[in-house]
Design an enzyme around this catalytic site. Sequence first.
Site, short mmCIF file in Angstrom:
data_model
loop_
_atom_site.label_atom_id
_atom_site.label_comp_id
_atom_site.label_asym_id
_atom_site.label_seq_id
_atom_site.Cartn_x
_atom_site.Cartn_y
_atom_site.Cartn_z
CG HIS A 190 -2.01 -1.00 1.14
ND1 HIS A 190 -3.09 -0.84 0.31
CD2 HIS A 190 -2.18 -2.18 1.76
CE1 HIS A 190 -3.90 -1.89 0.43
NE2 HIS A 190 -3.36 -2.73 1.31
NE ARG A 230 -9.88 -7.79 5.29
CZ ARG A 230 -10.89 -8.33 4.61
NH1 ARG A 230 -11.68 -9.21 5.21
NH2 ARG A 230 -11.13 -8.00 3.37
CB SER A 234 -4.85 -4.76 5.39
OG SER A 234 -4.25 -4.18 4.27
CB CYS A 287 -0.41 -24.65 -16.17
SG CYS A 287 -1.59 -25.96 -16.48
CB CYS A 309 2.34 -31.24 -12.21
SG CYS A 309 1.54 -29.90 -11.34
C1 LIG Z 1 -8.02 -10.73 3.17
C2 LIG Z 1 -6.75 -10.03 3.54
C3 LIG Z 1 -6.20 -9.09 2.69
C4 LIG Z 1 -5.03 -8.42 3.03
N1 LIG Z 1 -4.46 -7.58 2.13
C5 LIG Z 1 -3.30 -6.97 2.44
C6 LIG Z 1 -2.63 -6.15 1.51
O1 LIG Z 1 -3.03 -6.06 0.35
N2 LIG Z 1 -1.52 -5.48 1.89
C7 LIG Z 1 -1.04 -5.58 3.13
O2 LIG Z 1 -0.05 -4.93 3.42
N3 LIG Z 1 -1.60 -6.40 4.03
C8 LIG Z 1 -2.71 -7.10 3.70
N4 LIG Z 1 -3.30 -7.94 4.60
C9 LIG Z 1 -2.70 -8.08 5.90
C10 LIG Z 1 -1.53 -9.05 5.91
O3 LIG Z 1 -1.81 -10.20 5.16
C11 LIG Z 1 -1.24 -9.45 7.33
O4 LIG Z 1 -1.14 -8.29 8.09
C12 LIG Z 1 0.05 -10.21 7.48
O5 LIG Z 1 0.11 -11.31 6.61
C13 LIG Z 1 0.15 -10.68 8.91
O6 LIG Z 1 1.29 -11.46 9.06
P1 LIG Z 1 1.54 -12.19 10.43
O7 LIG Z 1 2.88 -12.79 10.31
O8 LIG Z 1 1.26 -11.27 11.53
O9 LIG Z 1 0.38 -13.28 10.53
P2 LIG Z 1 0.18 -14.72 9.89
O10 LIG Z 1 0.66 -14.78 8.50
O11 LIG Z 1 -1.22 -15.09 10.13
O12 LIG Z 1 1.14 -15.65 10.72
C14 LIG Z 1 0.83 -16.08 12.01
C15 LIG Z 1 1.44 -17.43 12.20
O13 LIG Z 1 1.34 -17.82 13.54
C16 LIG Z 1 1.14 -19.19 13.63
N5 LIG Z 1 0.53 -19.52 14.90
C17 LIG Z 1 -0.67 -19.16 15.37
N6 LIG Z 1 -0.89 -19.68 16.59
C18 LIG Z 1 0.21 -20.39 16.91
C19 LIG Z 1 0.58 -21.16 18.03
N7 LIG Z 1 -0.21 -21.31 19.09
N8 LIG Z 1 1.79 -21.78 18.03
C20 LIG Z 1 2.61 -21.66 16.94
N9 LIG Z 1 2.31 -20.93 15.87
C21 LIG Z 1 1.12 -20.30 15.84
C22 LIG Z 1 0.22 -19.46 12.46
O14 LIG Z 1 0.31 -20.83 12.04
C23 LIG Z 1 0.74 -18.50 11.41
O15 LIG Z 1 1.67 -19.11 10.53
C24 LIG Z 1 -4.43 -8.66 4.27
C25 LIG Z 1 -4.96 -9.63 5.09
C26 LIG Z 1 -6.09 -10.35 4.73
C27 LIG Z 1 -6.57 -11.46 5.58
#
Ligand SMILES: Cc1cc2nc3c(=O)[nH]c(=O)nc-3n(C[C@H](O)[C@H](O)[C@H](O)COP(=O)(O)OP(=O)(O)OC[C@H]3O[C@@H](n4cnc5c(N)ncnc54)[C@H](O)[C@@H]3O)c2cc1C
Lengths: 414, 482
Positions: free
Chosen positions: B49, B311, B336, B402, B442
């Site tokens: 963004h 989210r 996000s 593909c 595949c």
């Molecule tokens: C629909 C949608 C659209 C979005 N679009 C955008 C965008 O366009 N641009 C942008 O900047 N952001 C966007 N976001 C936000 C962005 O995707 C997230 O903010 C970001 O991926 C968060 O990363 P994270 O590492 O915090 O969480 P996550 O990727 O959810 O990672 C958390 C990890 O913790 C692990 N975990 C959970 N509980 C435990 C436990 N008890 N023990 C061990 N491991 C655990 C999970 O397995 C997971 O792998 C979007 C989000 C969504 C859902």
Amino acid sequence: MTKVSLVIVGGGPAGMSAAVAAYKAGVTDLLILEREAHLGGILRQCIHNGFGLHKFGEELTGPEYAARYAEQVKELGIPYKVGTMVTGITEDKVITAVNPTDGIMHIQAEAIILAMGCRERPKGALNIAGARPSGIYTAGTAQKYVNIKGYMPGKEVVILGSGDIGLIMARRMTLEGAKVKAVCELMPYSGGLARNIEQCLNDFGIPLMLSHTVVQIHGKDRVTGVTIAKVDERRNPIKETEQYIACDTLLLSCGLLPENELTKGAGITMDRITGGAVTDQSRQTSIPGVFACGNVLHVHDLVDYVSEEAEIAGCAAADYLANKQSERVDITVQPVGGVRYTVPQKITSAQDTTVYFRVADVFRDKRVVVKCGDRVISNKKKIKLAPGEMETVKLTAQVLAELAEGTITIGLEE
Amino acid sequence: MFDVCIVGAGVVGALCARALSAYQLNVCVLDRANDVCTGASRANSAIVHAGFDAKPGTLKARFNVRGSEMMEQVCKDLGVKYVRNGSLVLGYTDEDKATLSDLYERGVKNGVRDLALLDREGVVALEPHVTEEVTCALYAPTGAIVSPFGLCDAGLGHAMDNGVEFIRNFEVDRIECEDDAYVLYAGEQTVRAKYVVNCAGLYSDKIAAMVGDDSFTVHPRRGEYMVLDKAFTPSLTNFTLFSTPTPKGKGILVTATTGGNVMLGPTAEELTDKEDLDTTAAGTASIRAQSARYVQNIPFNAVITSFTGLRAVGSTGDFIIHASAPGFITFGGIESPGLTSAPALAEYCVELLATEGLALEKKNDWSPVRTKGAIKFNKMTDEQKNEIIKDNPAYGNMVCRCEGVSEGEIVAAIRTNPGARDVDGVKRRTRSGMGRCQGGFCSSIIVEILSREMGIPYEQVTKSGGASIINYGRTKGGEHND
Ligand SMILES: Cc1cc2nc3c(=O)[nH]c(=O)nc-3n(C[C@H](O)[C@H](O)[C@H](O)COP(=O)(O)OP(=O)(O)OC[C@H]3O[C@@H](n4cnc5c(N)ncnc54)[C@H](O)[C@@H]3O)c2cc1C
Ligand SMILES: Cc1cc2nc3c(=O)[nH]c(=O)nc-3n(C[C@H](O)[C@H](O)[C@H](O)COP(=O)(O)OP(=O)(O)OC[C@H]3O[C@@H](n4cnc5c(N)ncnc54)[C@H](O)[C@@H]3O)c2cc1C
């Protein structure tokens, strides 16, 4: 750059038949390129019988049918490269291919026959609601696991779509000890061959649920069940008819799509209905010297017709390379009233021509009428027509020569 | 005993690990899943963004702008796909026009460069495929797209190249404080660390609560998407198209992806179940209806897949970043623009740990540039490819038709840190199975390669770890030899 007179892309039944026909017609500088490790195409995994009744007058299994052609290819000494994927074809017939031993190759061909077959419609295109667990396969993928790899992808199975591969797999999985709980079909009729419904479902007591679809997939890691529902005339699910079926596997048999990325990449004119190229009676595409045959051109239900079509393309490629000209005509074949598509779509030379076509719905007691303007060329009664079965009409060289130019329509009438 | 334990291998955890790998520390990353990038980081819009959207003064605005500034270089260093494709916020009415002016002002305040307000002519000049209804737009040329899989994979991979340990299938269910360390439990298994960084996404509230911090909660908001066959991308768009936010919500977007497809979504639906990744008929219908206002002639019959992301919505409305306990940093409610912000959050994570007392000493040999990543085979010239194939013929064996992925690339995805261990992991890294046939041809070969590389029986290979097995064992005929 290597030069080859005729390159055949795809070593399935279409590619092999075309190569054999071209070779017999005098083309000796030719090459088949096949992606898989063996010749044979998709037939290698179709271990059931029912192949070759038209062509050889006996019932063969898929691998046996393919082997007949593979043996001919080898006996005639037709060069082929397996494990070789064609990644691009240009308008000027330069082919790019890659394999582990030659690396990336560029081949200048004088003529090309496209015989890449088809692929199955994947789940994404169906937009079924629910989770994305393991246990959802296209019927062809399941067929590969069972028949080629020797592994069981499921134990309790629901099949969506009653295409032939789905029907065949219903029986195959049952014979392997799985329980096939239902085959759901969105349409009020099956897209498969009547004999497959009889031999693969009815003989095993597997219910075929017409006008039904899967509305939800359940399960986190592996499928645990599906919700199915009846659909109304507009194919929308009816909420009150929803029922849950516990299963660990959902097989999809929802249609085949010609594999035409290379064709499109070369800029060849496509038919939106067939998903294949537009061709003339010799199966020549919009690029002179490029031919197409088999499932890449339109989806066939019997491989015997694939071989027939491929022979036409093989001979035509030989004629093209020998610069043989025949009497030119300019005729468009147009599907009307109840007919979805025809192959070929154009006729450019006055010779006896079989036109293949499919209908858009199930029809009873109709006449297949071939016309040019008001003039009726042929008119044949048919008791039953269904989208799952390919139909043909024959046009004689004489009729075509007389006509010389114009439009021939093929349609259904009362 | 680790110096730092990071809980969660999403984009935040992966980039925190990478940032910490520059120091002389003993660091581990835990995730409950079988791979990196299985939470929100896997299923999102993948937009970097520009930063005009976030309210000035919030943590979201601060880290969005900084993250967006850092992202291009981070991607370059890590060899991750990043495309500055530009975004357009489309307007349809006079009200929209006014809102777009406000957004413009906000963007300028947040420090976003090169914003421009366009009339219809201006929009059409940039994107001729927009619908007749579009009358104006806000153009943000600094808007970009990134491969979220690539960023997580390469981020954690780079950290591992520099000594960080990755522990899979470790679901933290209890944390105990001892004098000098935290003990994290997953059933019987334990991990000890002096410092903990909580990047557990949707479960960040639960992890924080394990050390007594119940100052916030996180709930899931569903976002559904549809992906179109890339053959249609040229007739749709290469931009990211938003519509003007209204009091009813932000609406969906229509965007190009770094994989070359066009993607439609996300919807927005409040949920309670953090495991509900279903797509819904209502969601599909809503995407269809909404996207038709953006560009003309969207081919809905060319949808190749649909999916859902959740989210992690925090109870404060902003990112929640604080020490939950001494030496225990929490990143909560990272919704996000969390992906965009991730590099900046990682930078801040190091600062926070220092404040908590962690001694930081740089490694002499640490370079921000990853040298041990998988080779970018598909970006090479034919001559370069032929050199590679000569050395390793597996690169000449095309497995995924593909997307054009070779056996060599699949093997590399398994052998390169952090290494794919299941079919979905191979898919996220190589795109094999992401194309129009969705793995129909595949997948059985990929199962075979995984089985061979991991030295496990064919039927033990899974789609995504856990119980997601693909086959139940041999057919009656038993062994085949293809
Ligand atoms: C629909 C949608 C659209 C979005 N679009 C955008 C965008 O366009 N641009 C942008 O900047 N952001 C966007 N976001 C936000 C962005 O995707 C997230 O903010 C970001 O991926 C968060 O990363 P994270 O590492 O915090 O969480 P996550 O990727 O959810 O990672 C958390 C990890 O913790 C692990 N975990 C959970 N509980 C435990 C436990 N008890 N023990 C061990 N491991 C655990 C999970 O397995 C997971 O792998 C979007 C989000 C969504 C859902
Ligand atoms: C899963 C499945 C099951 C079927 N079952 C039956 C059945 O039971 N009975 C029946 O009558 N028909 C069946 N059919 C239809 C069957 O495909 C045809 O009858 C026949 O096999 C078609 O022959 P073909 O040569 O056109 O295509 P294929 O047999 O598909 O052969 C095409 C060949 O081209 C190769 N190829 C494709 N792209 C490239 C490339 N870029 N470079 C190099 N090589 C390439 C492929 O690897 C393949 O070997 C089935 C089709 C499918 C998809």
